[in-house]
Design an enzyme around this catalytic site. Structure first.
Site, PDB file in Angstrom:
ATOM      1  N   TYR A  85       0.843  -1.197   0.000  1.00 41.69           N
ATOM      2  CA  TYR A  85       0.000   0.000   0.000  1.00 41.69           C
ATOM      3  C   TYR A  85       0.881   1.250   0.000  1.00 41.69           C
ATOM      4  O   TYR A  85       0.654   2.189  -0.778  1.00 41.69           O
ATOM      5  CB  TYR A  85      -0.923  -0.029   1.232  1.00 41.69           C
ATOM      6  CG  TYR A  85      -1.686   1.248   1.459  1.00 41.69           C
ATOM      7  CD1 TYR A  85      -2.693   1.644   0.580  1.00 41.69           C
ATOM      8  CD2 TYR A  85      -1.405   2.069   2.544  1.00 41.69           C
ATOM      9  CE1 TYR A  85      -3.396   2.823   0.775  1.00 41.69           C
ATOM     10  CE2 TYR A  85      -2.095   3.244   2.749  1.00 41.69           C
ATOM     11  CZ  TYR A  85      -3.098   3.624   1.866  1.00 41.69           C
ATOM     12  OH  TYR A  85      -3.777   4.795   2.065  1.00 41.69           O
ATOM     13  N   GLU A 136     -11.537   6.865   5.045  1.00 41.02           N
ATOM     14  CA  GLU A 136     -10.928   7.527   6.210  1.00 41.02           C
ATOM     15  C   GLU A 136     -11.993   7.817   7.272  1.00 41.02           C
ATOM     16  O   GLU A 136     -11.710   7.724   8.474  1.00 41.02           O
ATOM     17  CB  GLU A 136     -10.207   8.817   5.799  1.00 41.02           C
ATOM     18  CG  GLU A 136      -8.935   8.594   5.005  1.00 41.02           C
ATOM     19  CD  GLU A 136      -7.820   7.892   5.777  1.00 41.02           C
ATOM     20  OE1 GLU A 136      -7.922   7.745   7.011  1.00 41.02           O
ATOM     21  OE2 GLU A 136      -6.847   7.469   5.130  1.00 41.02           O
ATOM     22  N   TRP A 140      -6.211   1.479  10.381  1.00 45.17           N
ATOM     23  CA  TRP A 140      -6.251   1.484   8.922  1.00 45.17           C
ATOM     24  C   TRP A 140      -6.156   0.057   8.393  1.00 45.17           C
ATOM     25  O   TRP A 140      -6.719  -0.273   7.356  1.00 45.17           O
ATOM     26  CB  TRP A 140      -5.137   2.366   8.355  1.00 45.17           C
ATOM     27  CG  TRP A 140      -5.071   2.302   6.853  1.00 45.17           C
ATOM     28  CD1 TRP A 140      -4.043   1.867   6.083  1.00 45.17           C
ATOM     29  CD2 TRP A 140      -6.120   2.677   5.927  1.00 45.17           C
ATOM     30  NE1 TRP A 140      -4.385   1.928   4.748  1.00 45.17           N
ATOM     31  CE2 TRP A 140      -5.643   2.423   4.620  1.00 45.17           C
ATOM     32  CE3 TRP A 140      -7.408   3.175   6.088  1.00 45.17           C
ATOM     33  CZ2 TRP A 140      -6.413   2.664   3.486  1.00 45.17           C
ATOM     34  CZ3 TRP A 140      -8.177   3.419   4.943  1.00 45.17           C
ATOM     35  CH2 TRP A 140      -7.672   3.171   3.670  1.00 45.17           C
TER      36      TRP A 140
END
Length: 199
Positions: free
Chosen positions: A26, A48, A56
């Site tokens: 990522y 988000e 996350w």
């Protein structure tokens, strides 16, 4: 304390990559590179907002499920969602089942349509808030720019877009180069930002 760790190839990466194996991909392929695509920008703002209060890693592991559940974050389609869709999504074990956040995505899809009608595109709007590269990356969770964008989005009726959420969005979408000093991807992100044609 070092802000970098050795990646799978031995080269330095931002230290947060060490939190989960999937973070290296990522980080190397997406994080901090400038984005002008409205659908990707909308997706990231939504993800988000779902991440608020969670990790996350949780959101990233469910990202494909979120995309399927929310029509790949095509905000024109999501804007048409109704209470039946909210109930369906609350039963979807593949996503984060939080009514407030689900309703916020639908609300924000409608607000995104309004914003595009007023400003031309989401990209044209968000890139007005581009930030300079900080001298000390990854030392703050907000910035003057994220505070300004958050305030303006809230004024326009968006939800779950606090300054910390917006700053994480800005970091990921390349509106600020917050790669650690010494990270092998810091210069790549800087070059992509230099070459980027702002909408």
């Amino acid at each position: 304390m070092s802000k970098t760790v050795a990646g799978p190839d031995g080269e330095p990466r931002c230290a947060w990559c060490n939190s989960a194996p999937e973070f290296f991909d990522y980080h190397d392929q997406e994080w901090g590179y400038p984005v002008a695509d409205d659908q990707r920008l909308f997706e990231k703002l939504c993800l988000e907002s779902f991440q608020s209060g969670l990790s996350w890693r949780t959101i990233l592991s469910k990202r494909e499920n979120f995309r399927k559940a929310f029509k790949h974050f095509d905000f024109k389609q999501v804007a048409e969602f109704d209470e039946a869709d909210v109930k369906r999504l609350l039963q979807d074990e593949g996503i984060v089942r939080h009514r407030g956040k689900i309703e916020a995505v639908i609300n924000n899809a409608r607000r995104a349509q309004e914003l595009v009608a007023a400003e031309g595109s989401l990209a044209a709007y968000v890139w007005r808030f581009e930030a300079d590269t900080p001298k000390n990356p990854q030392t703050a969770s907000t910035s003057p720019e994220s505070i300004a964008m958050s305030k303006d989005l809230k004024k326009r009726g968006w939800k779950f877009v606090g300054p910390t959420t917006v700053f994480a969005f800005m970091q990921a979408m390349g509106l600020v180069n917050d790669h650690a000093v010494g990270c092998i991807m810091r210069e790549k992100a800087a070059q992509l930002r230099r070459d980027f044609n702002k909408p």
